[in-house]
Design an enzyme around this catalytic site. Sequence first.
Site, PDB file in Angstrom:
ATOM      1  N   GLY A   8       0.834  -1.210   0.000  1.00  0.00           N
ATOM      2  CA  GLY A   8       0.000   0.000   0.000  1.00  0.00           C
ATOM      3  C   GLY A   8       0.860   1.248   0.000  1.00  0.00           C
ATOM      4  O   GLY A   8       0.545   2.243   0.663  1.00  0.00           O
ATOM      5  N   GLY A  11      -0.357   5.264  -0.794  1.00  0.00           N
ATOM      6  CA  GLY A  11      -1.281   6.072   0.006  1.00  0.00           C
ATOM      7  C   GLY A  11      -0.593   7.208   0.757  1.00  0.00           C
ATOM      8  O   GLY A  11       0.584   7.514   0.521  1.00  0.00           O
ATOM      9  N   ASP A  34       1.974  -1.720  -4.503  1.00  0.00           N
ATOM     10  CA  ASP A  34       0.644  -1.114  -4.458  1.00  0.00           C
ATOM     11  C   ASP A  34      -0.195  -1.801  -5.530  1.00  0.00           C
ATOM     12  O   ASP A  34       0.336  -2.461  -6.418  1.00  0.00           O
ATOM     13  CB  ASP A  34       0.736   0.393  -4.732  1.00  0.00           C
ATOM     14  CG  ASP A  34      -0.486   1.150  -4.227  1.00  0.00           C
ATOM     15  OD1 ASP A  34      -0.463   1.635  -3.085  1.00  0.00           O
ATOM     16  OD2 ASP A  34      -1.487   1.236  -4.973  1.00  0.00           O
ATOM     17  N   ARG A  36      -1.756  -0.236  -7.772  1.00  0.00           N
ATOM     18  CA  ARG A  36      -1.652   0.522  -9.032  1.00  0.00           C
ATOM     19  C   ARG A  36      -0.543  -0.046  -9.923  1.00  0.00           C
ATOM     20  O   ARG A  36       0.396  -0.673  -9.414  1.00  0.00           O
ATOM     21  CB  ARG A  36      -1.307   1.989  -8.737  1.00  0.00           C
ATOM     22  CG  ARG A  36      -2.329   2.664  -7.847  1.00  0.00           C
ATOM     23  CD  ARG A  36      -1.756   3.910  -7.199  1.00  0.00           C
ATOM     24  NE  ARG A  36      -2.286   3.989  -5.846  1.00  0.00           N
ATOM     25  CZ  ARG A  36      -2.514   5.112  -5.178  1.00  0.00           C
ATOM     26  NH1 ARG A  36      -2.219   6.265  -5.708  1.00  0.00           N
ATOM     27  NH2 ARG A  36      -3.011   5.083  -3.966  1.00  0.00           N
ATOM     28  N   ASP A  51      -1.790  -6.954  -5.534  1.00  0.00           N
ATOM     29  CA  ASP A  51      -3.068  -6.966  -4.829  1.00  0.00           C
ATOM     30  C   ASP A  51      -2.840  -7.837  -3.603  1.00  0.00           C
ATOM     31  O   ASP A  51      -2.752  -9.065  -3.704  1.00  0.00           O
ATOM     32  CB  ASP A  51      -4.160  -7.555  -5.735  1.00  0.00           C
ATOM     33  CG  ASP A  51      -5.482  -7.684  -4.989  1.00  0.00           C
ATOM     34  OD1 ASP A  51      -5.526  -7.362  -3.772  1.00  0.00           O
ATOM     35  OD2 ASP A  51      -6.466  -8.117  -5.606  1.00  0.00           O
ATOM     36  N   TYR A 140     -14.405   0.529  10.473  1.00  0.00           N
ATOM     37  CA  TYR A 140     -12.965   0.813  10.492  1.00  0.00           C
ATOM     38  C   TYR A 140     -12.400   0.498  11.887  1.00  0.00           C
ATOM     39  O   TYR A 140     -11.386  -0.182  12.024  1.00  0.00           O
ATOM     40  CB  TYR A 140     -12.773   2.284  10.143  1.00  0.00           C
ATOM     41  CG  TYR A 140     -11.349   2.798  10.170  1.00  0.00           C
ATOM     42  CD1 TYR A 140     -10.416   2.387   9.226  1.00  0.00           C
ATOM     43  CD2 TYR A 140     -10.956   3.750  11.123  1.00  0.00           C
ATOM     44  CE1 TYR A 140      -9.123   2.906   9.226  1.00  0.00           C
ATOM     45  CE2 TYR A 140      -9.671   4.271  11.125  1.00  0.00           C
ATOM     46  CZ  TYR A 140      -8.760   3.838  10.173  1.00  0.00           C
ATOM     47  OH  TYR A 140      -7.483   4.354  10.186  1.00  0.00           O
ATOM     48  N   LYS A 144      -9.791  -2.294  13.266  1.00  0.00           N
ATOM     49  CA  LYS A 144      -8.573  -1.933  14.000  1.00  0.00           C
ATOM     50  C   LYS A 144      -8.454  -2.733  15.306  1.00  0.00           C
ATOM     51  O   LYS A 144      -7.381  -3.234  15.640  1.00  0.00           O
ATOM     52  CB  LYS A 144      -8.532  -0.425  14.293  1.00  0.00           C
ATOM     53  CG  LYS A 144      -8.300   0.444  13.067  1.00  0.00           C
ATOM     54  CD  LYS A 144      -7.032   0.071  12.323  1.00  0.00           C
ATOM     55  CE  LYS A 144      -6.703   0.962  11.148  1.00  0.00           C
ATOM     56  NZ  LYS A 144      -5.670   0.418  10.275  1.00  0.00           N
TER      57      LYS A 144
HETATM   58  C1  AKB Z   1      -9.433   8.482   9.669  1.00  0.00           C
HETATM   59  O1  AKB Z   1      -9.825   9.636   9.893  1.00  0.00           O
HETATM   60  O2  AKB Z   1     -10.184   7.551   9.344  1.00  0.00           O
HETATM   61  C2  AKB Z   1      -7.970   8.207   9.838  1.00  0.00           C
HETATM   62  C3  AKB Z   1      -7.639   7.748  11.224  1.00  0.00           C
HETATM   63  C4  AKB Z   1      -7.623   8.705  12.340  1.00  0.00           C
HETATM   64  O3  AKB Z   1      -7.399   6.592  11.439  1.00  0.00           O
HETATM   65  N1  AKB Z   1      -7.203   9.364   9.503  1.00  0.00           N
END
Ligand code: AKB
Length: 315
Positions: A8, A11, A34, A36, A51, A140, A144
Site C-alpha cells: 500500500g 497512500g 501497491d 496501481r 493486490d 474501520y 482496527k
Molecule cells: C481516519 O480519519 O479515518 C484516519 C484515522 C484517524 O485513522 N485518519
Amino acid sequence: MKKILIVGAGGQIGSELTSHLRKIYGANNVVASDVRDSLNFAIDGPYEKLDVLDATALAFIVHKYSIDSIYNLVALLSATGEANPMLAWKINMGALINCLEVSKNFGCSVFTPSSIGAFGNTTPKDNTPQDTIMQPNTIYGVCKVTGEMLGNYYFERFGVDARSVRFPGLISNVALPGGGTTDYAVEIFYAAIRDGKFTCNVPKENFMDMMYMPDALDACVNLMEADASKLIHRNSFNIASLSFNPPVIFEAIKKRIPSFEMDYNIDSVKAAISSSWPNKLDDACARQEWDWAPKWDMDAMVDDMLLAIRKKLGK
Ligand code: AKB
C-alpha cells in the site's frame, strides 16, 4: 541490513514512508508495492504491482526479495468504510491476515497501523489510557480492534514480531488522505492557500488527536527498531502529539493568512465518528517502552505545511 516490503505504498503514509525507509536502509532494500500499475514517486528503488488480497502473489514477492519486514499500510479509512462496511472488512482484514500469514511462514516482522478509531463512545475521552475500553462504532474501528488482537495472537501463538501504533489524524503534504474523518485537517491548508476560505465538515467542538507526518514516520521506524525485551505492549501503542478542534487549526492558519475565512457544512457521518473518538490519548507507555517523543508542535507544523503547499501549488 533489513529487506523491507511496503504494502500500500501509494497512500498518504506510504508515499512518504517509502523514501524515509530508503534513506535509512538503502533504496534497493525497500520494495514498494501497491495495487496501481506504477507510482509516480519512489522510482529510485524496486516496485511491484500487488493486490495484497492475493496471498500467493504476496508470498511470491516476499520470497523473491528475501523480505524480512513488512509494513502493511492497506486500509479503507473511517468515513469510506461506513459507505461500504463489507468492502472495508474484506480489504482491511484481508490485507492484514495475508501479511500475518506470510510473516509466520517466512519469519518476517510486521508493522500495521491501528488508529484512534479503535476507540468509541464508551472510552474515556481525555488522556485516554493505553489499556482501556475499546468499543468502536465504525467498521474501520472494528477492523482496527480485531487487527490489534490478531497481531498479539500471531506474536503469542506463532512468534510473529508484530508491532503497531494507534495513529491520530495524520497531517501531510505529499499525498492527500482519502476517506478519513480527520482529512479536514489537511484539506484546510490547501483551501487556505488556493481559495482563502474553507468549509469544514467536522463540528467545531470536536477535538481529535493529530500528528505531523515526520513524527509518524519516526514512530514507525523507532517502534520497529525498538529492543523487543523492553516491549510490554505490542499491538497497539497510544501515541500522541497534537490535539485540536477546527477553530484551533483555523486560528493558527489565520494568524499567518489574516484574510482566511472558515464556515461549516457538517457531514453527519463524520460528525458521529469524530464525536465518538478520544480528545487526546495518553502515550506514556510508548514513551517508556520505546522512547517515543514527538518533535513537531502546532506552530512548527503549520509553518512547514504552508511553506510546502505554497511551493506545491506554485502560490
Ligand atoms: C481516519 O480519519 O479515518 C484516519 C484515522 C484517524 O485513522 N485518519
